[in-house]
Design a protein around this motif. Structure first.
Motif, PDB file in Angstrom:
ATOM      1  N   UNK A  18      28.702  18.083 -21.944  1.00  0.00           N
ATOM      2  CA  UNK A  18      28.921  18.218 -20.499  1.00  0.00           C
ATOM      3  C   UNK A  18      27.703  18.809 -19.796  1.00  0.00           C
ATOM      4  N   UNK A  19      27.053  19.803 -20.404  1.00  0.00           N
ATOM      5  CA  UNK A  19      25.859  20.361 -19.764  1.00  0.00           C
ATOM      6  C   UNK A  19      24.680  19.394 -19.841  1.00  0.00           C
ATOM      7  N   UNK A  20      24.655  18.553 -20.874  1.00  0.00           N
ATOM      8  CA  UNK A  20      23.628  17.506 -20.922  1.00  0.00           C
ATOM      9  C   UNK A  20      23.805  16.557 -19.745  1.00  0.00           C
ATOM     10  N   UNK A  21      25.045  16.181 -19.462  1.00  0.00           N
ATOM     11  CA  UNK A  21      25.316  15.320 -18.310  1.00  0.00           C
ATOM     12  C   UNK A  21      24.967  16.014 -16.999  1.00  0.00           C
ATOM     13  N   UNK A  22      25.368  17.272 -16.886  1.00  0.00           N
ATOM     14  CA  UNK A  22      25.099  18.016 -15.654  1.00  0.00           C
ATOM     15  C   UNK A  22      23.599  18.155 -15.428  1.00  0.00           C
ATOM     16  N   UNK A  23      22.852  18.414 -16.501  1.00  0.00           N
ATOM     17  CA  UNK A  23      21.408  18.570 -16.367  1.00  0.00           C
ATOM     18  C   UNK A  23      20.691  17.257 -16.110  1.00  0.00           C
ATOM     19  N   UNK A  24      21.057  16.219 -16.870  1.00  0.00           N
ATOM     20  CA  UNK A  24      20.366  14.935 -16.709  1.00  0.00           C
ATOM     21  C   UNK A  24      20.566  14.373 -15.312  1.00  0.00           C
ATOM     22  N   UNK A  25      21.797  14.353 -14.856  1.00  0.00           N
ATOM     23  CA  UNK A  25      22.040  13.789 -13.539  1.00  0.00           C
ATOM     24  C   UNK A  25      21.647  14.766 -12.432  1.00  0.00           C
ATOM     25  N   UNK A  26      21.450  16.030 -12.797  1.00  0.00           N
ATOM     26  CA  UNK A  26      20.852  16.959 -11.838  1.00  0.00           C
ATOM     27  C   UNK A  26      19.412  16.577 -11.533  1.00  0.00           C
ATOM     28  N   UNK A  27      18.671  16.137 -12.551  1.00  0.00           N
ATOM     29  CA  UNK A  27      17.313  15.658 -12.302  1.00  0.00           C
ATOM     30  C   UNK A  27      17.339  14.407 -11.432  1.00  0.00           C
ATOM     31  N   UNK A  28      18.427  13.624 -11.544  1.00  0.00           N
ATOM     32  CA  UNK A  28      18.606  12.463 -10.684  1.00  0.00           C
ATOM     33  C   UNK A  28      18.711  12.887  -9.220  1.00  0.00           C
ATOM     34  N   UNK A  29      19.359  14.024  -8.966  1.00  0.00           N
ATOM     35  CA  UNK A  29      19.449  14.540  -7.603  1.00  0.00           C
ATOM     36  C   UNK A  29      18.052  14.842  -7.069  1.00  0.00           C
ATOM     37  N   UNK A  30      17.222  15.485  -7.898  1.00  0.00           N
ATOM     38  CA  UNK A  30      15.853  15.785  -7.476  1.00  0.00           C
ATOM     39  C   UNK A  30      15.069  14.498  -7.199  1.00  0.00           C
ATOM     40  N   UNK A  31      15.219  13.490  -8.074  1.00  0.00           N
ATOM     41  CA  UNK A  31      14.434  12.262  -7.953  1.00  0.00           C
ATOM     42  C   UNK A  31      14.869  11.409  -6.761  1.00  0.00           C
ATOM     43  N   UNK A  32      16.167  11.403  -6.485  1.00  0.00           N
ATOM     44  CA  UNK A  32      16.709  10.444  -5.520  1.00  0.00           C
ATOM     45  C   UNK A  32      17.132  11.073  -4.195  1.00  0.00           C
ATOM     46  N   UNK A  33      16.820  12.333  -3.973  1.00  0.00           N
ATOM     47  CA  UNK A  33      17.202  12.974  -2.714  1.00  0.00           C
ATOM     48  C   UNK A  33      16.582  12.229  -1.533  1.00  0.00           C
ATOM     49  N   UNK A  34      17.297  12.090  -0.423  1.00  0.00           N
ATOM     50  CA  UNK A  34      16.734  11.393   0.741  1.00  0.00           C
ATOM     51  C   UNK A  34      15.410  12.024   1.166  1.00  0.00           C
ATOM     52  N   UNK A  35      14.406  11.223   1.432  1.00  0.00           N
ATOM     53  CA  UNK A  35      13.101  11.796   1.789  1.00  0.00           C
ATOM     54  C   UNK A  35      13.144  12.498   3.144  1.00  0.00           C
TER      55      UNK A  35
END
Length: 757
Positions: A18-35
């Motif tokens: 679960x923390x692997x999922x939370x961390x991996x997709x957390x990096x997705x938030x950083x990468x895909x945040x609206x500019x």
């Protein structure tokens, strides 16, 4: 021991995945945040705003109370509009009028249906087309859109000022006059609101959905649920049904037969242990809990009344001194403070018991220091909130000393550091009792789980330090929900379950094996859905479809273990029949029974009501959210904290006998008031808004015209009945605690003569 090993490895596997999922997709938030554009310009190169202007507007918004005054991307308070949805709709209407006059010589509403369809298609194309250039960081808007933006900004500048023509609107929105006195900061505020609306109406590159997954519902530009939204909503429902089925199957066929409960001791074992100095010092913690609890419920009544009169409290212009955004801030923050203090007190009471009935050296001093540190943080943060919203505090100090602007994490950063330091110090005090006990021979599995939950509580509040004043809103939301969801709904849940099991084991009511096995299994079940389920708060916060998929999947699993809480309630209820002396703790047990009930209804039923993406798409930011918030936050964590307080009170005042008449009244008035509050006001208003959101759009469901209808005003007046009932219940329980602390010999009225039910 082999059984423990299986349970431990299951828990470890759950945490790892679960923390692997939370961390991996957390990096997705950083990468895909609206500019956030470096520059916003018109086609002829005219500069409209910069990235710094937008972030300065975010700071200005924070200083007004932020999410305590309206909402952004659906997160925040419910009386004023959602500023993102409201700005988007107003700008679209201005664009359509400008285009209609330019093309047809008359306003949009005066056009025939064919002309309106043509302009509707034009505005959809203009707004959903992404004109942001990532290479240069430049966003280009048309001259017509720039005009629409200017007209919308002028309205907001007047609204957050003291323009007399908008005074009635400010009353409807529960805004004080001159909410943001500085004209330059009001201008920056409008630029921040524009950016949140731009992200909500503009498609991601190579995507058919906006940066906020087509939220809010806005028919003018075809902002409707995505296909992925519908698919993952259906999957979440299927997973919920499947999860419940498998849980019942396992419960019925696979679980081991519990060993027989040990014979109940003739006397309460905890009452036979001499009180230590640190335990005697906990009385002031209990007083602080009920003082903040009483303060909070009165604030809640005032906040609810603000939704009727806007700026007044039964005719008195209260908003001049204590505006809605301030009282709502204090209402939420005082709840978090008193609930957390109740949990801390329970832990500090257990520490000497764990340590063999004695205090570690200087433990009482540590308990005293921690208490006064908590008082400083509470008072300091409340004063900072006041100075910020009154616009007395210098802007550059607001985030650190005043108001962060983010719901549930409103306190200034300095006070947040103080709170974290206090919780970390509590962890040290706990470990001073736990570590020596861990070195002793014997079965330490239950103690190890309790220790792990204590460490998690002590450290995970630090997630709030991973964002700052000018951090991107999407990234801030990711870390904020680590605190609001993961820290509270995850690790506090595990601590509560394990602490109760530890208490009942030390009372001699359950065996160590049963207490340990049940706690380990419960921890795995709660965290399996709870950790990645954090993402269900982020569906429309500038994230992508994978985040929605993970959030929808695991938030459904969050509900699964709640179906067995009726059995847990029954278990807690029948404990009072195990021994005659259990009658002395029947009211703490009654609170634990209430926790199980509200966990099922508030966290389970009302939680899943808003969790599927298709549901949350339409009702995020409506009064359906406080239905879940009130019934889960108070119903679960509030009753749990009160149960801990009453339990600790019973043992630090050994001569105390609860006043059954007073406690029976308090207990049922609290439950009855909460039921009335939810079912006669909040839920009906939310459902009416839900229909408006589906049929017209989010902007309309939160608009002044809709919210000030007679039926909704009547329902808000009706809430007063539930609030008053609840307040009387709070006063009764609080007086029991205060009188028990000060006059324990006077509290008894025919002890044991009344039943809980």
């Amino acid at each position: 021991m082999a059984h423990y090993r299986t349970l431990w490895w299951t828990l470890i596997a759950v945490l790892a995945v679960t923390f692997a999922l939370l961390g991996y997709f957390g990096t997705e938030v950083y990468r895909q945040a609206p500019p956030i554009p470096e520059r916003v310009v018109t086609g002829d190169g005219t500069l409209l705003m910069t990235r710094d202007d937008i972030l300065s507007g975010q700071s200005a918004w924070q200083s007004t109370g932020g999410m305590q005054l309206g909402s952004v991307w659906g997160h925040g308070a419910y009386q004023a509009p959602d500023w993102s949805a409201d700005w988007l709709h107003r700008e679209l209407v201005h664009w359509l009028d400008l285009a209609a006059v330019e093309r047809y010589g008359q306003p949009y509403e005066a056009l025939n249906s064919e002309q309106q369809v043509i302009l509707r298609q034009a505005v959809r194309d203009a707004y959903r087309t992404n004109t942001y250039d990532a290479a240069t960081g430049t966003l280009v808007v048309s001259g017509r859109r720039a005009q629409a933006m200017a007209q919308t900004a002028a309205y907001y500048a007047d609204l957050f000022g003291n323009a007399p023509e908008l005074r009635g609107t400010r009353q409807s929105y529960a805004m004080k006059e001159n909410t943001l006195p500085s004209e330059s900061r009001r201008q920056a505020l409008t630029q921040f609101f524009f950016w949140t609306a731009w992200a909500a109406g503009t498609e991601r590159p190579d995507s058919g959905a906006t940066y906020t997954n087509n939220w809010p519902h806005e028919p003018l530009i075809d902002n409707v649920p995505t296909a992925e939204n519908v698919v993952w909503s259906i999957i979440s429902v299927v997973l919920l049904v499947a999860g419940i089925g498998f849980l019942i199957f396992g419960w019925a066929f696979l679980r081991r037969h519990d060993e027989a409960d040990p014979p109940a001791p003739a006397q309460d074992p905890l009452s036979l242990v001499s009180l230590t100095p640190s335990q005697r010092a906990l009385g002031k913690y209990l007083f602080l809990v009920v003082a903040l609890f009483t303060f909070q419920v009165f604030l809640g009544g005032a906040v609810a009344h603000y939704t009727i009169e806007g700026q007044h409290f039964y005719g008195f212009n209260l908003s001049t001194y204590f505006p809605y955004s301030l009282l709502r801030t204090w209402h939420i923050q005082s709840a978090l403070f008193w609930i957390a203090t109740g949990f801390l007190a329970a832990g500090l009471f257990l520490a000497p018991i764990i340590n063999g009935g004695k205090d570690p050296k200087y433990q009482k001093l540590g308990v005293d220091v921690l208490f006064w540190a908590l008082v400083v943080v509470v008072v300091g943060s409340f004063i900072g909130n006041y100075l910020a919203i009154a616009q007395i505090m210098p802007p550059h100090l607001n985030f650190w000393l005043g108001h962060q602007g983010y719901e549930y994490v409103d306190l200034g950063r300095l006070w947040q550091i103080g709170k974290f330091t206090g919780v970390a110090f509590w962890l040290v005090l706990m470990l001073r009792g736990i570590v020596p006990a861990m070195r002793q021979p014997g079965d330490k599995h239950l103690l190890a789980l309790l220790t792990a939950s204590v460490v998690a509580i002590g450290l995970f509040y630090g997630a709030g330090f991973f964002y700052g004043e000018r951090t991107h809103l999407s990234i801030m939301e990711y870390w904020r929900w680590w605190i609001v969801h993961l820290w509270v709904e995850g690790f506090f849940e595990v601590f509560a379950t394990t602490a109760l099991a530890f208490i009942f084991y030390n009372m001699g009511l359950v065996s160590r094996t049963v207490a340990t096995g049940a706690s380990l299994a419960s921890a795995s079940l709660f965290l399996l859905g709870g950790v990645p389920g954090t993402f269900h708060h982020l569906y429309f916060a500038g994230t992508t479809t994978p985040v929605m998929a993970v959030g929808a999947t695991f938030s459904a699993l969050e509900v699964v273990p709640l179906v067995v809480l009726g059995y847990e309630a029954w278990q807690h209820s029948v404990l009072r029949e195990r021994a005659a002396w259990m009658a002395q703790v029947k009211w703490p047990l009654a609170c634990f029974v209430a926790v199980a009930f509200w966990n099922m209804l508030g966290a389970g039923v009302f939680g899943f009501m808003i969790n599927p993406p298709i549901s949350l798409y339409y009702i995020q930011g409506l009064n359906t959210t406080p239905v879940h918030a009130h019934s889960a936050l108070f119903g679960v964590y509030g009753f749990l904290a009160l149960g801990f307080v009453l339990l600790v009170l019973r043992y630090i005042r050994p001569q105390l006998q609860f006043n059954d008449r007073l406690m029976r009244s308090g207990f049922w008035l609290l439950n009855g008031g909460l039921v009335l509050m939810v079912f006669t006001s909040l839920l009906p208003i939310g459902l009416i808004q839900f229909h408006a959101s589906v049929s017209e759009g989010m902007w309309y469901a939160r608009s002044e015209a809709f919210m000030q209808q007679d039926i909704l005003q009547t329902l808000r007046w009706i809430r007063t009945v539930g609030d008053v009932v609840f307040i009387f219940g709070a006063l009764a329980v609080s007086w029991q605690v205060v009188s028990g602390l000060l006059f324990p010999w006077r509290a008894a009225v025919s002890p044991g003569s009344e039943s809980v039910a």
